[in-house]
Design a protein around this motif. Sequence first.
Motif, short mmCIF file in Angstrom:
data_model
loop_
_atom_site.label_atom_id
_atom_site.label_comp_id
_atom_site.label_asym_id
_atom_site.label_seq_id
_atom_site.Cartn_x
_atom_site.Cartn_y
_atom_site.Cartn_z
N THR A 1 0.86 -1.18 0.00
CA THR A 1 0.00 0.00 0.00
C THR A 1 0.89 1.23 0.00
N VAL A 2 0.34 2.34 -0.46
CA VAL A 2 1.10 3.59 -0.52
C VAL A 2 0.28 4.68 0.16
N SER A 3 0.94 5.43 1.03
CA SER A 3 0.32 6.62 1.60
C SER A 3 1.25 7.79 1.33
N VAL B 1 5.67 3.37 1.36
CA VAL B 1 5.26 2.12 0.72
C VAL B 1 5.36 1.04 1.79
N THR B 2 4.21 0.39 2.07
CA THR B 2 4.16 -0.64 3.10
C THR B 2 4.01 -2.01 2.45
N ALA C 1 5.46 -1.09 -10.82
CA ALA C 1 4.32 -0.23 -11.15
C ALA C 1 4.13 0.85 -10.09
N THR C 2 4.31 0.49 -8.83
CA THR C 2 4.18 1.46 -7.73
C THR C 2 5.25 2.54 -7.85
N MET C 3 6.49 2.14 -8.10
CA MET C 3 7.58 3.11 -8.21
C MET C 3 7.40 4.01 -9.43
N GLU C 4 6.93 3.47 -10.55
CA GLU C 4 6.69 4.30 -11.72
C GLU C 4 5.61 5.34 -11.43
N GLY C 5 4.58 4.94 -10.71
CA GLY C 5 3.53 5.88 -10.34
C GLY C 5 4.04 6.98 -9.43
N LEU C 6 4.87 6.61 -8.46
CA LEU C 6 5.44 7.62 -7.55
C LEU C 6 6.42 8.53 -8.27
N ASP C 7 7.18 7.97 -9.20
CA ASP C 7 8.13 8.78 -9.96
C ASP C 7 7.41 9.82 -10.82
N ALA C 8 6.23 9.48 -11.30
CA ALA C 8 5.47 10.39 -12.14
C ALA C 8 4.76 11.48 -11.34
N VAL D 1 9.70 6.11 1.52
CA VAL D 1 10.09 5.30 2.68
C VAL D 1 9.44 3.93 2.51
N PHE D 2 10.21 2.86 2.73
CA PHE D 2 9.69 1.50 2.68
C PHE D 2 9.59 0.98 4.11
#
Length: 95
Positions: free
Chosen positions: A29-31, A39-40, A59-66, A74-75
């Motif tokens: 999950t991402v908050s 990112v948990t 996919a999560t990292m690409e979304g955050l990078d955009a 933070v993980f």
Amino acid sequence: PRPPPRAPPPLAPRPLSLRPPAAMASAMTVSRDAGVAVVTFAKEPVNSMDMAFWKELLATMEGLDADPEVRAIVFQSGLQKSVFTAGLDIKELYA
């Protein structure tokens, strides 16, 4: 001073979707709060990293990078155990 904004991601189409199917339970999950994304990982029993996990992380990292508002990531583990991750899922190596 604030850093200059990042350029938008390229608009080239991708031949393969790396997002997990909607029916599949999410392993993370991402908050977001004040420019920090958390990112948990929550993949029982020990956050093992199989191919589906890596695709979801990408996919999560690409979304955050955009996202131009995100300045830090933070993980953390969302498991009740005292473990971050066991690492690569060994069972997939022998599949």
